[in-house]
Design a protein around this motif. Structure first.
Motif, PDB file in Angstrom:
ATOM      1  N   ASN A  89       1.798   2.231  30.724  1.00  0.00           N
ATOM      2  CA  ASN A  89       1.054   3.424  31.140  1.00  0.00           C
ATOM      3  C   ASN A  89       1.577   4.694  30.459  1.00  0.00           C
ATOM      4  O   ASN A  89       1.245   5.799  30.861  1.00  0.00           O
ATOM      5  N   GLU A  90       2.421   4.498  29.423  1.00  0.00           N
ATOM      6  CA  GLU A  90       2.969   5.589  28.614  1.00  0.00           C
ATOM      7  C   GLU A  90       4.091   6.368  29.298  1.00  0.00           C
ATOM      8  O   GLU A  90       4.557   7.366  28.765  1.00  0.00           O
ATOM      9  N   GLU A  91       4.532   5.944  30.486  1.00  0.00           N
ATOM     10  CA  GLU A  91       5.669   6.598  31.130  1.00  0.00           C
ATOM     11  C   GLU A  91       6.969   6.072  30.531  1.00  0.00           C
ATOM     12  O   GLU A  91       7.047   4.921  30.092  1.00  0.00           O
ATOM     13  N   PHE A  92       7.977   6.927  30.532  1.00  0.00           N
ATOM     14  CA  PHE A  92       9.307   6.543  30.074  1.00  0.00           C
ATOM     15  C   PHE A  92      10.100   6.010  31.265  1.00  0.00           C
ATOM     16  O   PHE A  92       9.890   6.435  32.397  1.00  0.00           O
ATOM     17  N   GLN A  93      11.015   5.096  30.989  1.00  0.00           N
ATOM     18  CA  GLN A  93      11.910   4.593  32.028  1.00  0.00           C
ATOM     19  C   GLN A  93      13.229   4.245  31.369  1.00  0.00           C
ATOM     20  O   GLN A  93      13.315   4.124  30.149  1.00  0.00           O
ATOM     21  N   PHE A  94      14.267   4.088  32.191  1.00  0.00           N
ATOM     22  CA  PHE A  94      15.535   3.606  31.663  1.00  0.00           C
ATOM     23  C   PHE A  94      16.068   2.507  32.541  1.00  0.00           C
ATOM     24  O   PHE A  94      15.770   2.422  33.728  1.00  0.00           O
ATOM     25  N   ASN A  95      16.833   1.636  31.910  1.00  0.00           N
ATOM     26  CA  ASN A  95      17.611   0.622  32.603  1.00  0.00           C
ATOM     27  C   ASN A  95      19.066   0.840  32.235  1.00  0.00           C
ATOM     28  O   ASN A  95      19.372   1.130  31.071  1.00  0.00           O
ATOM     29  N   LEU A  96      19.936   0.724  33.199  1.00  0.00           N
ATOM     30  CA  LEU A  96      21.368   0.722  32.934  1.00  0.00           C
ATOM     31  C   LEU A  96      21.792  -0.730  32.833  1.00  0.00           C
ATOM     32  O   LEU A  96      21.558  -1.511  33.757  1.00  0.00           O
ATOM     33  N   LYS A  97      22.388  -1.074  31.692  1.00  0.00           N
ATOM     34  CA  LYS A  97      22.838  -2.442  31.472  1.00  0.00           C
ATOM     35  C   LYS A  97      24.360  -2.484  31.455  1.00  0.00           C
ATOM     36  O   LYS A  97      25.004  -1.599  30.879  1.00  0.00           O
ATOM     37  N   ALA A  98      24.909  -3.513  32.064  1.00  0.00           N
ATOM     38  CA  ALA A  98      26.358  -3.739  32.032  1.00  0.00           C
ATOM     39  C   ALA A  98      26.735  -4.231  30.639  1.00  0.00           C
ATOM     40  O   ALA A  98      25.874  -4.541  29.812  1.00  0.00           O
ATOM     41  N   GLY A  99      28.033  -4.334  30.391  1.00  0.00           N
ATOM     42  CA  GLY A  99      28.510  -4.786  29.094  1.00  0.00           C
ATOM     43  C   GLY A  99      27.987  -6.153  28.691  1.00  0.00           C
ATOM     44  O   GLY A  99      27.847  -6.449  27.510  1.00  0.00           O
ATOM     45  N   ASN A 100      27.652  -6.991  29.678  1.00  0.00           N
ATOM     46  CA  ASN A 100      27.125  -8.329  29.389  1.00  0.00           C
ATOM     47  C   ASN A 100      25.615  -8.323  29.158  1.00  0.00           C
ATOM     48  O   ASN A 100      25.007  -9.371  28.983  1.00  0.00           O
ATOM     49  N   GLY A 101      24.990  -7.135  29.184  1.00  0.00           N
ATOM     50  CA  GLY A 101      23.553  -7.022  28.920  1.00  0.00           C
ATOM     51  C   GLY A 101      22.670  -7.136  30.148  1.00  0.00           C
ATOM     52  O   GLY A 101      21.457  -6.973  30.059  1.00  0.00           O
ATOM     53  N   GLN A 102      23.250  -7.404  31.300  1.00  0.00           N
ATOM     54  CA  GLN A 102      22.467  -7.543  32.530  1.00  0.00           C
ATOM     55  C   GLN A 102      22.053  -6.169  33.050  1.00  0.00           C
ATOM     56  O   GLN A 102      22.859  -5.240  33.096  1.00  0.00           O
ATOM     57  N   VAL A 103      20.788  -6.039  33.447  1.00  0.00           N
ATOM     58  CA  VAL A 103      20.291  -4.790  34.038  1.00  0.00           C
ATOM     59  C   VAL A 103      20.894  -4.639  35.427  1.00  0.00           C
ATOM     60  O   VAL A 103      20.759  -5.535  36.265  1.00  0.00           O
ATOM     61  N   ILE A 104      21.561  -3.502  35.666  1.00  0.00           N
ATOM     62  CA  ILE A 104      22.184  -3.278  36.969  1.00  0.00           C
ATOM     63  C   ILE A 104      21.544  -2.122  37.732  1.00  0.00           C
ATOM     64  O   ILE A 104      21.802  -1.938  38.908  1.00  0.00           O
ATOM     65  N   LEU A 105      20.686  -1.345  37.043  1.00  0.00           N
ATOM     66  CA  LEU A 105      19.984  -0.250  37.705  1.00  0.00           C
ATOM     67  C   LEU A 105      18.744   0.078  36.893  1.00  0.00           C
ATOM     68  O   LEU A 105      18.802   0.135  35.663  1.00  0.00           O
TER      69      LEU A 105
END
Length: 110
Positions: free
Chosen positions: A11-27
Motif C-alpha cells: 500500500n506504499e507505506e513504509f515499515q521497519f523490522n528490528l532483526k537480531a544478529g541471527n536475522g530473526q525479526v524481534i520487533l
C-alpha cells in the motif's frame, strides 16, 4: 548486532523490522506514510528500548504471549511476534533491549 530494516508495503507505506544478529525479526512497526516518519519510529525504538517500563506484556486472543514497545507518550512503536510461552516473550524483550540501541539501519527502499 541487530539491525533495522526499512521496507515498503504494497500500500506504499513504509515499515521497519528490528532483526537480531541471527536475522530473526524481534520487533515490527506500524505502517508510516513517509520514510521520515519511519526513521523517527526507529529513533524512538532506539531511545526507549532500554527502559523496561516501556514494554507492555500482552496475551493475544488465542492465548499467545507478545509485547508492545511504547514511547513515552504511550504510543505503540513496535510489536513483537507471538510467542509460545511467557519465558520466550521475556527473552524477546531482552533481545530488543540488547539489539535496538546500537542497531544499524538497512534501507531496502532505495
Amino acid at each position: 548486532m541487530g539491525k533495522f530494516v526499512i521496507t515498503k508495503r504494497k500500500n506504499e507505506e513504509f515499515q521497519f523490522n528490528l532483526k537480531a544478529g541471527n536475522g530473526q525479526v524481534i520487533l515490527a512497526s506500524e505502517g508510516y506514510k513517509t520514510k521520515a516518519a519511519c526513521e523517527n519510529g526507529i529513533a524512538s525504538v532506539s531511545n526507549n528500548a532500554t527502559q523496561l517500563n516501556r514494554y507492555e506484556r500482552k496475551t493475544s486472543t488465542n492465548g499467545k504471549p507478545y509485547f508492545n514497545l511504547k514511547a513515552s507518550n504511550g504510543q505503540v512503536i513496535g510489536t513483537s511476534e507471538m510467542y509460545e510461552s511467557e519465558v520466550a516473550r521475556d527473552k524477546g524483550i531482552e533481545s530488543v533491549k540488547n539489539n535496538a540501541p546500537d542497531a544499524t539501519i538497512e534501507d531496502q527502499t532505495i
